[in-house]
Design a protein around this motif. Structure first.
Motif, PDB file in Angstrom:
ATOM      1  N   UNK A   5       0.867  -1.178   0.000  1.00 36.15           N
ATOM      2  CA  UNK A   5       0.000   0.000   0.000  1.00 36.15           C
ATOM      3  C   UNK A   5       0.901   1.224   0.000  1.00 36.15           C
ATOM      4  N   UNK A   6       0.645   2.153  -0.899  1.00 32.75           N
ATOM      5  CA  UNK A   6       1.455   3.358  -0.995  1.00 32.75           C
ATOM      6  C   UNK A   6       0.629   4.615  -0.776  1.00 32.75           C
ATOM      7  N   UNK A   7       1.151   5.542   0.009  1.00 29.16           N
ATOM      8  CA  UNK A   7       0.447   6.794   0.313  1.00 29.16           C
ATOM      9  C   UNK A   7       1.416   7.957   0.162  1.00 29.16           C
ATOM     10  N   UNK A   8       0.952   9.015  -0.491  1.00 33.90           N
ATOM     11  CA  UNK A   8       1.713  10.267  -0.540  1.00 33.90           C
ATOM     12  C   UNK A   8       1.064  11.223   0.456  1.00 33.90           C
ATOM     13  N   UNK A   9       1.873  11.781   1.353  1.00 34.16           N
ATOM     14  CA  UNK A   9       1.349  12.659   2.403  1.00 34.16           C
ATOM     15  C   UNK A   9       1.984  14.045   2.319  1.00 34.16           C
ATOM     16  N   UNK A  10       1.146  15.050   2.557  1.00 39.27           N
ATOM     17  CA  UNK A  10       1.653  16.418   2.659  1.00 39.27           C
ATOM     18  C   UNK A  10       0.799  17.176   3.671  1.00 39.27           C
ATOM     19  N   UNK A  37       5.432   8.145   1.198  1.00 40.96           N
ATOM     20  CA  UNK A  37       6.351   9.228   0.861  1.00 40.96           C
ATOM     21  C   UNK A  37       5.782  10.506   1.451  1.00 40.96           C
ATOM     22  N   UNK A  38       6.539  11.118   2.341  1.00 42.83           N
ATOM     23  CA  UNK A  38       6.111  12.395   2.915  1.00 42.83           C
ATOM     24  C   UNK A  38       6.795  13.522   2.146  1.00 42.83           C
ATOM     25  N   UNK A  39       5.984  14.411   1.587  1.00 34.51           N
ATOM     26  CA  UNK A  39       6.485  15.475   0.714  1.00 34.51           C
ATOM     27  C   UNK A  39       6.856  16.746   1.471  1.00 34.51           C
ATOM     28  N   UNK A  40       7.739  16.583   2.467  1.00 37.43           N
ATOM     29  CA  UNK A  40       8.244  17.756   3.172  1.00 37.43           C
ATOM     30  C   UNK A  40       7.237  18.390   4.108  1.00 37.43           C
ATOM     31  N   UNK A  41       6.424  17.570   4.783  1.00 41.86           N
ATOM     32  CA  UNK A  41       5.412  18.096   5.706  1.00 41.86           C
ATOM     33  C   UNK A  41       6.054  18.872   6.854  1.00 41.86           C
ATOM     34  N   UNK A  42       5.327  19.884   7.326  1.00 43.50           N
ATOM     35  CA  UNK A  42       5.804  20.676   8.469  1.00 43.50           C
ATOM     36  C   UNK A  42       4.888  20.510   9.682  1.00 43.50           C
ATOM     37  N   UNK A  61      10.941  13.150   2.371  1.00 52.04           N
ATOM     38  CA  UNK A  61      11.563  14.118   1.471  1.00 52.04           C
ATOM     39  C   UNK A  61      11.672  15.460   2.169  1.00 52.04           C
ATOM     40  N   UNK A  62      12.712  16.198   1.853  1.00 48.76           N
ATOM     41  CA  UNK A  62      12.890  17.530   2.437  1.00 48.76           C
ATOM     42  C   UNK A  62      12.085  18.585   1.690  1.00 48.76           C
ATOM     43  N   UNK A  63      11.545  18.199   0.539  1.00 49.32           N
ATOM     44  CA  UNK A  63      10.779  19.144  -0.273  1.00 49.32           C
ATOM     45  C   UNK A  63       9.557  18.459  -0.850  1.00 49.32           C
ATOM     46  N   UNK A  64       8.653  19.247  -1.385  1.00 52.66           N
ATOM     47  CA  UNK A  64       7.465  18.708  -2.034  1.00 52.66           C
ATOM     48  C   UNK A  64       7.837  18.254  -3.436  1.00 52.66           C
ATOM     49  N   UNK A  65       7.889  16.945  -3.624  1.00 51.87           N
ATOM     50  CA  UNK A  65       8.302  16.375  -4.907  1.00 51.87           C
ATOM     51  C   UNK A  65       7.198  16.387  -5.947  1.00 51.87           C
ATOM     52  N   UNK A  66       5.973  16.663  -5.509  1.00 52.73           N
ATOM     53  CA  UNK A  66       4.840  16.454  -6.391  1.00 52.73           C
ATOM     54  C   UNK A  66       4.383  15.004  -6.295  1.00 52.73           C
ATOM     55  N   UNK A  67       3.245  14.707  -6.902  1.00 54.80           N
ATOM     56  CA  UNK A  67       2.644  13.384  -6.754  1.00 54.80           C
ATOM     57  C   UNK A  67       3.411  12.311  -7.527  1.00 54.80           C
ATOM     58  N   UNK A  68       3.709  12.549  -8.793  1.00 50.86           N
ATOM     59  CA  UNK A  68       4.314  11.513  -9.637  1.00 50.86           C
ATOM     60  C   UNK A  68       5.667  11.042  -9.091  1.00 50.86           C
TER      61      UNK A  68
END
Length: 286
Positions: A5-10, A37-42, A61-68
């Motif tokens: 199961x894969x989730x992208x979080x921001x 994958x966490x896209x640089x959440x604060x 990730x240290x930055x928001x990579x975007x979804x893809x």
């Protein structure tokens, strides 16, 4: 089940927790097969997951990579035969993962299958759409915001279609889509030219081009709290969506005479972007 199961979080810590709990209710062992994958959440998302769900794999990730880009990191790390991709603002209904995996096992030509998506009020969200023709894309861009029930938008979104029966569809929303990893690898994963939006349509387009099929099945159900990540930067995301639609049009019509119509498509998308941006600013100021 042979699945990750894969989730992208921001910045959706609370919603992500609910999503993970819904996965655990399907089968607790699935948490150990879950990759985020966490896209640089604060908002402390990474720390929260590592503390409360130590069995879950986190790619921080240290930055928001975007979804893809974020999803491709998940797909390349996954080992399962199938990968269920979920937005962090989704809740799985009972036995939904089992239903999708079972379908993929019984239907070897299926490269992807999606569940019935529901809005929080229980109404249907229009996943399982058509690839937009030039006419539908242009007229939807011009009319979709001011007359959302126009025939071009209805045809593109399949608003008149009964989603309570299993059907082949052109594409499934990336908010909840179960992929055969072999098929995704064959077509080259998600196209990272897209930062947000349309990458799901693009992937399904390439699956069909390579002989795979895409289905929607009503036995699987997922509730989607639409746009909880993107609402944080609503104006930017409105523009990003129109930009991605334009990229898809150019890609779809590469070497095709229809490419000469690109300025008209661009005008429609710019008009749509301006209308949606004005509407968002007006609502935000009230």
């Amino acid at each position: 089940m042979d699945i990750n199961v894969g989730i992208v979080n921001y910045n959706t810590k609370e919603l992500l927790a609910d999503c993970l709990e819904s996965i655990a209710k399907q089968d607790k062992s699935l948490l150990a097969k879950t990759i985020i994958t966490d896209n640089g959440s604060s908002d402390g998302s990474v720390e929260y997951i590592r503390d409360k769900y130590p069995m879950v794999t986190v790619i921080a990730s240290k930055e928001n990579l975007g979804f893809a880009k974020a999803v491709n990191k998940i797909l390349k790390k996954a080992k399962g035969k199938h990968v269920l991709l979920l937005n962090s603002d989704t809740i799985l209904h009972s036995k939904s993962i089992e239903s999708m995996v079972d379908f993929l096992e019984r239907c070897p030509q299926a490269g992807a299958v999606g569940p019935m998506l529901l809005n929080p009020d229980g109404s249907l969200y229009p996943t399982g759409r058509s690839f937009p023709t030039f006419l539908d894309a242009t007229m939807h861009a011009f009319l979709g915001t001011i007359a959302p029930r126009n025939r071009f938008t209805r045809r593109y979104k399949k608003l008149d279609w009964d989603r309570k029966n299993k059907k082949e569809v052109d594409w499934i929303s990336g908010a909840a889509i179960c992929l055969r990893r072999e098929a995704v690898k064959e077509v080259g994963f998600f196209d990272e030219q897209y930062f947000m939006y349309v990458e799901d349509m693009d992937l399904c387009y390439r699956l069909w081009e390579n002989g795979w099929k895409v289905f929607l099945i009503p036995e699987a159900k997922v509730t989607h709290y639409v746009g909880k990540s993107s609402d944080q930067e609503r104006i930017k995301m409105i523009k990003e969506f129109q930009r991605s639609m334009y990229k898809f049009f150019l890609k779809q019509n590469e070497g095709n005479w229809k490419k000469v119509l690109a300025p008209l498509v661009k005008l429609g998308l710019l008009t749509r972007s301006a209308l949606l941006t004005t509407s968002a600013k007006f609502r935000g100021g009230r």
